[in-house]
Motif scaffolding. Structure first.
Motif, short mmCIF file in Angstrom:
data_model
loop_
_atom_site.label_atom_id
_atom_site.label_comp_id
_atom_site.label_asym_id
_atom_site.label_seq_id
_atom_site.Cartn_x
_atom_site.Cartn_y
_atom_site.Cartn_z
N GLN A 3 0.72 -1.35 0.07
CA GLN A 3 -0.12 -0.15 0.15
C GLN A 3 0.91 1.43 -0.09
N LEU A 4 0.21 2.51 -0.60
CA LEU A 4 0.73 3.72 -0.33
C LEU A 4 0.00 4.60 0.53
N VAL A 5 0.93 5.63 1.14
CA VAL A 5 0.25 6.37 2.01
C VAL A 5 0.79 7.63 2.01
N GLU A 6 -0.01 8.84 1.44
CA GLU A 6 0.49 10.31 0.99
C GLU A 6 0.36 10.94 2.22
N CYS A 22 4.99 10.22 -0.16
CA CYS A 22 4.49 8.87 -0.30
C CYS A 22 5.05 7.98 0.13
N ALA A 24 5.44 3.78 0.85
CA ALA A 24 5.08 2.43 0.36
C ALA A 24 5.51 1.35 1.64
N THR A 77 9.97 5.48 0.01
CA THR A 77 9.60 6.83 -0.32
C THR A 77 9.60 7.74 -1.56
N TYR A 94 -2.25 12.13 -6.05
CA TYR A 94 -2.41 10.77 -5.90
C TYR A 94 -0.89 10.12 -6.08
N CYS A 95 -0.55 9.31 -5.36
CA CYS A 95 0.87 8.69 -5.49
C CYS A 95 0.46 7.21 -6.09
N TRP A 111 -2.26 2.67 -6.06
CA TRP A 111 -2.30 3.96 -5.74
C TRP A 111 -2.52 4.38 -4.14
N GLY A 112 -2.15 5.61 -4.15
CA GLY A 112 -2.45 5.98 -2.46
C GLY A 112 -3.89 6.56 -2.71
N GLN A 113 -4.43 6.82 -1.48
CA GLN A 113 -5.64 7.35 -1.12
C GLN A 113 -5.94 8.94 -1.32
#
Length: 121
Positions: A3-6, A22, A24, A77, A94-95, A111-113
């Motif tokens: 998952q990716l988090v921005e 971002c 991962a 990142t 979006y990342c 994809w990030g959120q």
């Protein structure tokens, strides 16, 4: 699973700067290209910047000279430094990443959120 988090979005005045991050996470063996996209209200999602595993970069014409994409492979990142921001840069950012996991599976489009960037005039 990966998952990716921005993070790093917010409200800024025109001419200001923001830095998006971002990260991962998950069972990551390696990351190929990483990039940033954005979607403004009523518009389609568009590519902003991309960086390959070899650190080659590509930018949308609208952000060249103002935005810089970079990555820290040790931290999995990717960053987007945004300078000289304009109201037209207002969008959800979006990342995106192309990731290989330890099981040999390749996630082509993670994809990030999304994180909201608002530039006031």
């Amino acid at each position: 699973q990966v998952q990716l988090v921005e993070s790093g979005g917010g409200l800024v005045q025109a001419g200001g700067s923001l830095r998006l991050s971002c990260a991962a996470s998950g069972s990551i063996f390696s990351i190929n290209a990483m990039g940033w996209y954005r979607q403004a209200p009523g518009k389609q999602r568009e590519l902003v910047a991309v960086i390959t595993s070899g650190d080659s970069t590509n930018y949308a014409d609208s952000v060249k000279g103002r935005f810089t994409v970079s990555r820290d492979n040790a931290k999995s990142t990717v960053y987007l430094q945004m300078n000289s921001l304009k109201p037209d840069d207002t969008a959800v950012y979006y990342c995106n990443a192309d990731i290989n996991d330890y099981d040999g599976y390749r996630y082509f489009e993670v994809w990030g959120q999304g994180t909201l960037v608002t530039v006031s005039s």
